[in-house]
Motif scaffolding. Structure first.
Motif, mmCIF file in Angstrom:
data_model
loop_
_atom_site.group_PDB
_atom_site.id
_atom_site.type_symbol
_atom_site.label_atom_id
_atom_site.label_comp_id
_atom_site.label_asym_id
_atom_site.label_seq_id
_atom_site.Cartn_x
_atom_site.Cartn_y
_atom_site.Cartn_z
ATOM 1 N N PRO A 8 -6.913 30.195 -33.913
ATOM 2 C CA PRO A 8 -7.002 29.744 -35.419
ATOM 3 C C PRO A 8 -6.333 31.006 -36.207
ATOM 4 O O PRO A 8 -6.190 31.985 -35.746
ATOM 5 C CB PRO A 8 -8.290 29.661 -35.875
ATOM 6 N N ALA A 9 -5.710 30.261 -37.359
ATOM 7 C CA ALA A 9 -4.785 31.528 -38.126
ATOM 8 C C ALA A 9 -6.000 32.274 -38.879
ATOM 9 O O ALA A 9 -5.461 33.326 -39.408
ATOM 10 C CB ALA A 9 -4.149 30.501 -39.010
ATOM 11 N N LEU A 10 -7.182 31.680 -39.217
ATOM 12 C CA LEU A 10 -8.204 32.366 -40.060
ATOM 13 C C LEU A 10 -9.447 31.993 -39.411
ATOM 14 O O LEU A 10 -9.776 30.759 -39.196
ATOM 15 C CB LEU A 10 -7.956 32.047 -41.232
ATOM 16 N N VAL A 11 -10.505 32.837 -39.613
ATOM 17 C CA VAL A 11 -11.800 32.507 -39.349
ATOM 18 C C VAL A 11 -12.723 32.716 -40.420
ATOM 19 O O VAL A 11 -12.472 33.732 -41.078
ATOM 20 C CB VAL A 11 -12.534 33.048 -38.051
ATOM 21 N N ILE A 12 -13.390 31.615 -40.735
ATOM 22 C CA ILE A 12 -14.662 31.786 -42.050
ATOM 23 C C ILE A 12 -15.877 31.591 -41.405
ATOM 24 O O ILE A 12 -15.937 30.356 -40.642
ATOM 25 C CB ILE A 12 -14.254 30.775 -43.099
ATOM 26 N N CYS A 13 -16.911 32.420 -41.513
ATOM 27 C CA CYS A 13 -17.923 32.378 -40.420
ATOM 28 C C CYS A 13 -19.155 32.673 -41.301
ATOM 29 O O CYS A 13 -19.119 33.947 -42.239
ATOM 30 C CB CYS A 13 -17.822 33.199 -39.265
ATOM 31 N N ASP A 14 -20.270 32.105 -41.436
ATOM 32 C CA ASP A 14 -21.633 32.559 -41.872
ATOM 33 C C ASP A 14 -22.251 33.483 -40.934
ATOM 34 O O ASP A 14 -21.995 33.351 -39.849
ATOM 35 C CB ASP A 14 -22.336 31.436 -42.217
ATOM 36 N N VAL A 15 -22.900 34.509 -41.530
ATOM 37 C CA VAL A 15 -23.624 35.511 -40.786
ATOM 38 C C VAL A 15 -24.743 34.916 -39.962
ATOM 39 O O VAL A 15 -24.956 34.974 -38.851
ATOM 40 C CB VAL A 15 -24.057 36.608 -41.710
ATOM 41 N N MET A 16 -25.526 34.171 -40.753
ATOM 42 C CA MET A 16 -26.889 33.430 -40.153
ATOM 43 C C MET A 16 -26.493 31.939 -39.692
ATOM 44 O O MET A 16 -26.193 31.023 -40.537
ATOM 45 C CB MET A 16 -27.840 33.600 -41.073
ATOM 46 N N LEU A 20 -25.712 31.283 -32.807
ATOM 47 C CA LEU A 20 -24.992 32.448 -32.455
ATOM 48 C C LEU A 20 -24.808 33.249 -33.876
ATOM 49 O O LEU A 20 -24.554 32.595 -35.027
ATOM 50 C CB LEU A 20 -23.702 32.096 -32.080
ATOM 51 N N SER A 21 -25.154 34.354 -33.930
ATOM 52 C CA SER A 21 -25.166 35.273 -35.189
ATOM 53 C C SER A 21 -23.508 35.291 -35.394
ATOM 54 O O SER A 21 -22.821 35.493 -34.551
ATOM 55 C CB SER A 21 -25.681 36.460 -34.894
ATOM 56 N N GLY A 22 -23.219 35.197 -36.905
ATOM 57 C CA GLY A 22 -21.740 35.436 -37.130
ATOM 58 C C GLY A 22 -21.474 36.733 -36.746
ATOM 59 O O GLY A 22 -20.136 36.871 -36.627
ATOM 60 N N VAL A 43 -19.212 34.982 -44.807
ATOM 61 C CA VAL A 43 -19.790 34.554 -45.895
ATOM 62 C C VAL A 43 -21.329 34.727 -45.455
ATOM 63 O O VAL A 43 -21.734 34.450 -44.356
ATOM 64 C CB VAL A 43 -19.421 32.920 -46.329
ATOM 65 N N SER A 44 -22.131 34.990 -46.574
ATOM 66 C CA SER A 44 -23.447 35.290 -46.327
ATOM 67 C C SER A 44 -24.609 35.186 -47.632
ATOM 68 O O SER A 44 -23.798 35.313 -48.459
ATOM 69 C CB SER A 44 -23.831 36.435 -45.527
ATOM 70 N N ALA A 45 -25.570 34.699 -47.490
ATOM 71 C CA ALA A 45 -26.603 34.950 -48.488
ATOM 72 C C ALA A 45 -27.146 36.585 -48.655
ATOM 73 O O ALA A 45 -27.629 36.765 -49.549
ATOM 74 C CB ALA A 45 -27.522 34.155 -48.334
ATOM 75 N N LEU A 46 -27.014 36.999 -47.636
ATOM 76 C CA LEU A 46 -27.236 38.620 -47.202
ATOM 77 C C LEU A 46 -26.431 39.256 -48.157
ATOM 78 O O LEU A 46 -25.303 39.386 -47.772
ATOM 79 C CB LEU A 46 -27.235 38.865 -45.784
ATOM 80 N N ASP A 47 -26.843 39.946 -49.262
ATOM 81 C CA ASP A 47 -25.973 40.715 -50.531
ATOM 82 C C ASP A 47 -26.086 42.029 -50.675
ATOM 83 O O ASP A 47 -25.716 42.440 -51.352
ATOM 84 C CB ASP A 47 -25.975 39.742 -51.384
ATOM 85 N N LEU A 64 -17.778 37.624 -48.427
ATOM 86 C CA LEU A 64 -18.145 37.054 -49.451
ATOM 87 C C LEU A 64 -19.798 36.612 -49.508
ATOM 88 O O LEU A 64 -20.313 36.241 -48.529
ATOM 89 C CB LEU A 64 -17.639 35.548 -49.598
ATOM 90 N N THR A 65 -20.407 36.987 -50.727
ATOM 91 C CA THR A 65 -21.840 36.678 -50.706
ATOM 92 C C THR A 65 -22.080 35.654 -51.402
ATOM 93 O O THR A 65 -21.309 35.026 -52.602
ATOM 94 C CB THR A 65 -22.759 37.945 -51.442
ATOM 95 N N LYS A 66 -22.874 34.617 -51.008
ATOM 96 C CA LYS A 66 -23.090 33.254 -51.652
ATOM 97 C C LYS A 66 -24.281 33.767 -52.804
ATOM 98 O O LYS A 66 -24.988 34.412 -52.764
ATOM 99 C CB LYS A 66 -23.989 32.353 -50.841
ATOM 100 N N PRO A 67 -24.191 32.768 -54.018
ATOM 101 C CA PRO A 67 -23.224 31.804 -54.128
ATOM 102 C C PRO A 67 -21.916 32.388 -54.549
ATOM 103 O O PRO A 67 -21.710 33.396 -55.451
ATOM 104 C CB PRO A 67 -23.940 30.932 -55.162
ATOM 105 N N PHE A 68 -20.756 31.782 -54.053
ATOM 106 C CA PHE A 68 -19.574 32.262 -54.581
ATOM 107 C C PHE A 68 -18.744 30.974 -55.010
ATOM 108 O O PHE A 68 -18.825 29.827 -54.737
ATOM 109 C CB PHE A 68 -18.611 32.838 -53.494
ATOM 110 N N LYS A 69 -17.574 31.035 -55.912
ATOM 111 C CA LYS A 69 -16.768 30.122 -56.210
ATOM 112 C C LYS A 69 -15.632 29.671 -55.106
ATOM 113 O O LYS A 69 -15.100 30.408 -54.717
ATOM 114 C CB LYS A 69 -16.136 30.487 -57.553
#
Length: 84
Positions: A8-16, A20-22, A43-47, A64-69
């Motif tokens: 892929p050209a880019l990966v966007i992945c949640d930590v949790m 599989l852990s991000g 991306v994660s709610a862990l901030d 990026l921490t959730k919530p984000f725009k």
């Protein structure tokens, strides 16, 4: 590893994630020469600062921490895809 084949050209992945852990996916991606240079946005709610620093220390391109725009994420995606 599937990411090797898909490249892929880019990966966007949640930590949790459920199976599989991000962070584990990030480590595996960064440890392989074939995928080491792919931009990886966590991306994660862990901030807490420690959470963000841990992701960046493992090689995340951005965190990026959730919530984000949506516009914030799209801006980062555009930036990393145009500079890749």
């Amino acid at each position: 590893m599937t990411i090797d084949r898909l490249r892929p050209a880019l990966v966007i992945c949640d930590v949790m994630m459920p199976r599989l852990s991000g962070l584990d996916l990030l480590k595996a991606t960064r440890n392989r020469p074939e995928t080491r240079d792919i931009p990886f946005i966590m991306v994660s709610a862990l901030d807490r600062a420690e959470d963000v620093q841990a992701g960046l220390a493992l090689g995340a391109t951005d965190y990026l921490t959730k919530p984000f725009k949506a516009s914030e994420l799209l801006g980062k995606v555009r930036h990393y895809l145009s500079n890749g």
